[in-house]
Design an enzyme around this catalytic site. Structure first.
Site, PDB file in Angstrom:
ATOM      1  N   TRP A 166      -0.615  10.088   5.454  1.00  0.00           N
ATOM      2  CA  TRP A 166      -2.042  10.829   5.623  1.00  0.00           C
ATOM      3  C   TRP A 166      -3.346  10.131   5.134  1.00  0.00           C
ATOM      4  O   TRP A 166      -4.437  10.723   5.392  1.00  0.00           O
ATOM      5  CB  TRP A 166      -1.980  12.039   4.818  1.00  0.00           C
ATOM      6  CG  TRP A 166      -1.289  11.946   3.497  1.00  0.00           C
ATOM      7  CD1 TRP A 166       0.047  12.530   3.172  1.00  0.00           C
ATOM      8  CD2 TRP A 166      -1.834  11.709   2.203  1.00  0.00           C
ATOM      9  NE1 TRP A 166       0.112  12.352   1.808  1.00  0.00           N
ATOM     10  CE2 TRP A 166      -0.910  11.551   1.205  1.00  0.00           C
ATOM     11  CE3 TRP A 166      -3.210  11.105   1.922  1.00  0.00           C
ATOM     12  CZ2 TRP A 166      -1.232  11.268  -0.007  1.00  0.00           C
ATOM     13  CZ3 TRP A 166      -3.286  10.616   0.694  1.00  0.00           C
ATOM     14  CH2 TRP A 166      -2.568  10.705  -0.225  1.00  0.00           C
ATOM     15  N   ASN A 167      -2.969   8.860   4.817  1.00  0.00           N
ATOM     16  CA  ASN A 167      -4.284   8.234   4.195  1.00  0.00           C
ATOM     17  C   ASN A 167      -5.193   7.579   5.391  1.00  0.00           C
ATOM     18  O   ASN A 167      -6.295   7.588   5.128  1.00  0.00           O
ATOM     19  CB  ASN A 167      -3.965   7.267   3.158  1.00  0.00           C
ATOM     20  CG  ASN A 167      -2.967   6.168   3.498  1.00  0.00           C
ATOM     21  OD1 ASN A 167      -2.340   6.246   4.534  1.00  0.00           O
ATOM     22  ND2 ASN A 167      -2.893   5.161   2.650  1.00  0.00           N
ATOM     23  N   GLU A 177       2.007  15.819   8.380  1.00  0.00           N
ATOM     24  CA  GLU A 177       1.755  17.235   8.587  1.00  0.00           C
ATOM     25  C   GLU A 177       0.405  17.534   7.610  1.00  0.00           C
ATOM     26  O   GLU A 177      -0.197  18.599   7.806  1.00  0.00           O
ATOM     27  CB  GLU A 177       2.768  18.015   7.876  1.00  0.00           C
ATOM     28  CG  GLU A 177       3.146  17.820   6.385  1.00  0.00           C
ATOM     29  CD  GLU A 177       4.169  16.520   6.460  1.00  0.00           C
ATOM     30  OE1 GLU A 177       4.357  15.814   7.202  1.00  0.00           O
ATOM     31  OE2 GLU A 177       4.834  16.609   5.523  1.00  0.00           O
ATOM     32  N   CYS A 233      -2.131   2.202   0.336  1.00  0.00           N
ATOM     33  CA  CYS A 233      -0.814   1.693  -0.242  1.00  0.00           C
ATOM     34  C   CYS A 233      -0.838   0.228  -0.758  1.00  0.00           C
ATOM     35  O   CYS A 233      -0.032  -0.114  -2.050  1.00  0.00           O
ATOM     36  CB  CYS A 233       0.146   1.555   1.167  1.00  0.00           C
ATOM     37  SG  CYS A 233      -0.752   0.629   2.423  1.00  0.00           S
ATOM     38  N   GLU A 240       6.582   0.552   6.610  1.00  0.00           N
ATOM     39  CA  GLU A 240       5.494   0.219   5.740  1.00  0.00           C
ATOM     40  C   GLU A 240       5.369   1.152   4.576  1.00  0.00           C
ATOM     41  O   GLU A 240       5.192   2.440   4.888  1.00  0.00           O
ATOM     42  CB  GLU A 240       4.253   0.484   6.533  1.00  0.00           C
ATOM     43  CG  GLU A 240       4.049  -0.659   7.730  1.00  0.00           C
ATOM     44  CD  GLU A 240       3.912  -2.058   7.348  1.00  0.00           C
ATOM     45  OE1 GLU A 240       3.525  -2.247   6.195  1.00  0.00           O
ATOM     46  OE2 GLU A 240       3.985  -3.156   8.068  1.00  0.00           O
ATOM     47  N   GLU A 248       3.339  -5.095  10.636  1.00  0.00           N
ATOM     48  CA  GLU A 248       2.444  -4.487  11.728  1.00  0.00           C
ATOM     49  C   GLU A 248       1.246  -5.783  11.745  1.00  0.00           C
ATOM     50  O   GLU A 248       1.241  -6.349  10.773  1.00  0.00           O
ATOM     51  CB  GLU A 248       1.898  -3.488  11.116  1.00  0.00           C
ATOM     52  CG  GLU A 248       2.925  -2.201  11.127  1.00  0.00           C
ATOM     53  CD  GLU A 248       2.345  -1.100  10.940  1.00  0.00           C
ATOM     54  OE1 GLU A 248       1.644  -0.425  10.245  1.00  0.00           O
ATOM     55  OE2 GLU A 248       2.947   0.023  11.776  1.00  0.00           O
ATOM     56  N   SER A 297       6.091   6.514   2.015  1.00  0.00           N
ATOM     57  CA  SER A 297       6.624   6.598   0.789  1.00  0.00           C
ATOM     58  C   SER A 297       7.938   5.729   0.803  1.00  0.00           C
ATOM     59  O   SER A 297       8.764   5.922   1.587  1.00  0.00           O
ATOM     60  CB  SER A 297       6.599   7.540  -0.102  1.00  0.00           C
ATOM     61  OG  SER A 297       7.577   8.687   0.511  1.00  0.00           O
TER      62      SER A 297
HETATM   63  P1  NAD Z   1       5.567  10.573   2.848  1.00  0.00           P
HETATM   64  O1  NAD Z   1       6.544   9.596   2.791  1.00  0.00           O
HETATM   65  O2  NAD Z   1       5.617  11.857   2.102  1.00  0.00           O
HETATM   66  O3  NAD Z   1       5.631  10.842   4.564  1.00  0.00           O
HETATM   67  C1  NAD Z   1       5.207   9.988   5.526  1.00  0.00           C
HETATM   68  C2  NAD Z   1       5.443  10.488   6.605  1.00  0.00           C
HETATM   69  O4  NAD Z   1       7.002  10.667   6.818  1.00  0.00           O
HETATM   70  C3  NAD Z   1       5.110  11.885   7.060  1.00  0.00           C
HETATM   71  O5  NAD Z   1       4.689  12.151   8.328  1.00  0.00           O
HETATM   72  C4  NAD Z   1       6.375  12.914   6.937  1.00  0.00           C
HETATM   73  O6  NAD Z   1       6.497  14.054   7.723  1.00  0.00           O
HETATM   74  C5  NAD Z   1       7.526  11.932   7.560  1.00  0.00           C
HETATM   75  N1  NAD Z   1       8.616  12.346   6.639  1.00  0.00           N
HETATM   76  C6  NAD Z   1       9.034  12.792   5.472  1.00  0.00           C
HETATM   77  N2  NAD Z   1      10.348  12.956   5.384  1.00  0.00           N
HETATM   78  C7  NAD Z   1      10.881  12.598   6.508  1.00  0.00           C
HETATM   79  C8  NAD Z   1      12.275  12.328   7.078  1.00  0.00           C
HETATM   80  N3  NAD Z   1      13.269  12.623   6.290  1.00  0.00           N
HETATM   81  N4  NAD Z   1      12.499  11.845   8.053  1.00  0.00           N
HETATM   82  C9  NAD Z   1      11.371  11.394   9.075  1.00  0.00           C
HETATM   83  N5  NAD Z   1      10.281  11.535   8.404  1.00  0.00           N
HETATM   84  C10 NAD Z   1      10.100  12.230   7.376  1.00  0.00           C
HETATM   85  O7  NAD Z   1       4.348   9.774   2.645  1.00  0.00           O
HETATM   86  P2  NAD Z   1       2.771  10.305   2.634  1.00  0.00           P
HETATM   87  O8  NAD Z   1       2.691  10.977   1.416  1.00  0.00           O
HETATM   88  O9  NAD Z   1       2.352  10.934   3.887  1.00  0.00           O
HETATM   89  O10 NAD Z   1       1.735   9.118   2.237  1.00  0.00           O
HETATM   90  C11 NAD Z   1       1.713   8.267   1.154  1.00  0.00           C
HETATM   91  C12 NAD Z   1       2.927   7.148   0.989  1.00  0.00           C
HETATM   92  O11 NAD Z   1       2.380   6.329   2.167  1.00  0.00           O
HETATM   93  C13 NAD Z   1       2.597   6.316  -0.293  1.00  0.00           C
HETATM   94  O12 NAD Z   1       3.680   5.769  -0.915  1.00  0.00           O
HETATM   95  C14 NAD Z   1       1.854   5.044   0.532  1.00  0.00           C
HETATM   96  O13 NAD Z   1       1.909   3.671  -0.128  1.00  0.00           O
HETATM   97  C15 NAD Z   1       2.362   4.868   1.792  1.00  0.00           C
HETATM   98  N6  NAD Z   1       1.600   4.129   2.787  1.00  0.00           N
HETATM   99  C16 NAD Z   1       2.052   2.750   3.195  1.00  0.00           C
HETATM  100  C17 NAD Z   1       1.375   2.070   3.979  1.00  0.00           C
HETATM  101  C18 NAD Z   1       1.769   0.626   4.575  1.00  0.00           C
HETATM  102  O14 NAD Z   1       1.196   0.328   5.590  1.00  0.00           O
HETATM  103  N7  NAD Z   1       2.486   0.088   3.690  1.00  0.00           N
HETATM  104  C19 NAD Z   1       0.260   2.881   4.378  1.00  0.00           C
HETATM  105  C20 NAD Z   1      -0.170   4.082   4.244  1.00  0.00           C
HETATM  106  C21 NAD Z   1       0.632   4.868   3.115  1.00  0.00           C
END
Ligand code: NAD
Length: 487
Positions: free
Chosen positions: A151-152, A178, A283, A249, A461, A228
């Site tokens: 979401w960020n 979501e 992230c 990622e 990426e 995450s």
């Molecule tokens: P999150 O892991 O809670 O959710 C990410 C996505 O995964 C959402 O779309 C969610 O609906 C989906 N998801 C959740 N459970 C799933 C499953 N079992 N199967 C398939 N999809 C599923 O992360 P968040 O809270 O939306 O974002 C924050 C996290 O993202 C932080 O840990 C941050 O470091 C990371 N992030 C990483 C990068 C990168 O490029 N490395 C960039 C931005 C954010």
């Protein structure tokens, strides 16, 4: 509702509503106002997206790459023309200041489309001389790729996944987080307007269960997740069960190391960018700031002084540079870490709690927070907080700081500040991180591969590197003589 889309999903070149999906709301984090209501994808939407993507991908893969590139570059132009409108939408959905979204979100998505659009006609195979006979290789698409967003940086993540996937001739189905379901739909509209064949790019909404259904779907060839570490582990395990290709990622707890010969004012600017931009929800943030003992107090007092001038306020006001956190859940989580830091005995230099913005009493605002005297084993130094919480740890020796910087399960990013060029390259060479900076922090130009070591991810990426993760090489041996056989 001021950001209500025409329908929840975008499938086969137009909006589509689910008949039985669960409704959920998108909120403006500064006020709690409901700005849109969408529905999760039901089975019918999922199957419609798969079928549209299958048809679209065949047409798309058969088009000359140069033509594919032109369409991506046209989409880049459309995003740029609509940058303000898209930035306001992103601000409403994420709470990030308009000051940021105007330059960092749709605009970086446009850079990405332009970059891969430019690469389109250059994606070639090779000729291998075998002495008369020869072999050649072709780079072919994988099929239907499934992208999952965090979401960020919603529209940036959508573009970072779509552009390399599409330029290689794949179709994509993208599920935004979501928490921020809106801008990916606008991106899909722009692609259609740019001439993308229907079905090549589709957006479906939903929570983790929709994500998991798609990961396991037999027609999905590849999954690319931004999220995450715990979600990454679940996606990798499910994708592994079905032997799907994956790009992950994930999160980080990255070190930013500041030596005593550094330009301190620049180092402070980098520490601010590495912790407070997007209200700390990035992230690659350098949340463990290792500062050499000799400059620590000077660094801290100037950092506190500069942090006190941050403008918290309505993200739609372009003077605001710190907006609210994205959600109530993130707000509670970040506040709990601010308390944990104090309970663990770190020295609170500034901030430390929620912030009151008078005109926005319901907003999820927290104070930009600096802890000093943080020790390596404290939870605030080990766990990803994803909020504006900067931890300063002090060090005296180069080998010591490298070992401490690497003492983490994450490996997304790292930064070094020093005027000694040999030390800069030596230290970067020893850091276990996929994306590194010398004398700056958090710049992610599209030309530079981005991704993590260790638990911070799999694959890359951006840059030419991403092509490897959205295509496969076919090797063809061509016999120019007879065929020998044993009998
Ligand atoms: P999150 O892991 O809670 O959710 C990410 C996505 O995964 C959402 O779309 C969610 O609906 C989906 N998801 C959740 N459970 C799933 C499953 N079992 N199967 C398939 N999809 C599923 O992360 P968040 O809270 O939306 O974002 C924050 C996290 O993202 C932080 O840990 C941050 O470091 C990371 N992030 C990483 C990068 C990168 O490029 N490395 C960039 C931005 C954010």
């Amino acid at each position: 509702m001021r950001a209500q889309p025409k329908a929840s999903h975008y499938v086969g070149g137009s909006y589509l509503e689910s008949q039985t999906g669960t409704p959920f709301d998108s909120f403006y984090p500064a006020t709690g106002e409901v700005i849109a209501r969408v529905h999760t994808a039901d089975d019918a939407v999922i199957e419609a997206a798969i079928s549209a993507a299958r048809t679209g991908q065949e047409i798309w893969a058969a088009m000359p790459p140069a033509e594919r590139g032109r369409i991506l570059r046209k989409a880049a132009d459309i995003l740029r023309e609509r940058n303000r409108e898209l930035s306001v939408l992103e601000t409403l959905d994420t709470g990030k200041p308009l000051q940021e979204t105007l330059i960092a979100d749709a605009a970086s998505g446009a850079d990405c489309l332009e970059y891969y659009g430019g690469l389109a006609a250059t994606l070639t195979g090779e000729h291998i001389d075998l002495g008369g006979s020869f072999a050649y290789t072709k780079r072919e698409p994988l099929g239907i790729c499934f992208g999952i967003g965090a979401w960020n940086y919603p529209i940036q993540i959508a573009c970072w996944k779509a552009a390399p996937a599409l330029v290689c001739g794949n179709a994509m189905i993208f599920k935004p987080s979501e928490v921020t379901p809106l801008s990916a739909l606008k991106f899909a509209e722009a692609l259609t307007e740019a001439g993308l064949p229907d079905g090549v790019y589709n957006v479906i909404q939903g929570f983790g269960d929709v994500g998991a259904t798609m990961v396991a779907h037999p027609d999905i060839a590849k999954v690319s997740l931004t999220g995450s570490v715990p979600t990454g582990a679940k996606v990798a395990s499910l994708a592994g069960e079905h032997l799907k290709k994956t790009t992950l990622e994930l999160g980080g707890k990255s070190p930013l190391i500041i030596f005593d010969d550094a330009d301190v004012e620049n180092a402070i600017s980098a520490a601010i960018n590495a912790n407070f931009y997007s209200t700390g929800q990035i992230c690659s943030n350098g949340t463990r700031v290792f500062v050499h003992k000799a400059i620590k107090e000077q660094f801290l007092s100037r950092l506190a002084e500069r942090t006190s001038s941050a403008v918290l306020g309505d993200p739609l006001d372009e003077a605001t540079n710190i907006g609210p956190l994205v959600s109530r859940q993130q707000f509670d989580k970040v506040l709990s870490y601010m308390q944990i830091g104090q309970d663990e005995g770190a020295r609170l230099v500034c901030g430390g709690g929620s912030a009151q913005v008078d005109s926005l009493p319901e907003g999820y605002f927290v104070q930009p927070t600096v802890f000093a005297d943080v020790r390596d084993n404290m939870r605030i130094a080990r766990e990803e907080i994803f909020g504006p919480v900067l931890s300063v740890l002090d060090f005296g020796d180069e080998d010591e700081v490298v070992a401490r910087a690497n003492d983490t399960e994450f490996g997304l990013a790292a930064g070094v500040f020093t005027k000694d060029i040999q030390r800069a390259h030596r230290v970067i060479g020893k850091l276990e991180a996929g994306t590194c900076w010398i004398n700056t922090y958090n710049l992610t130009p599209i030309e530079m591969p981005f991704g993590g070591y260790k638990k911070s991810g799999i694959g890359r990426e951006n840059g030419h590197a991403a092509i490897e993760y959205y295509s496969q090489i076919k090797s063809i041996y061509v016999e120019m003589d007879g065929v020998e056989a044993a009998f």
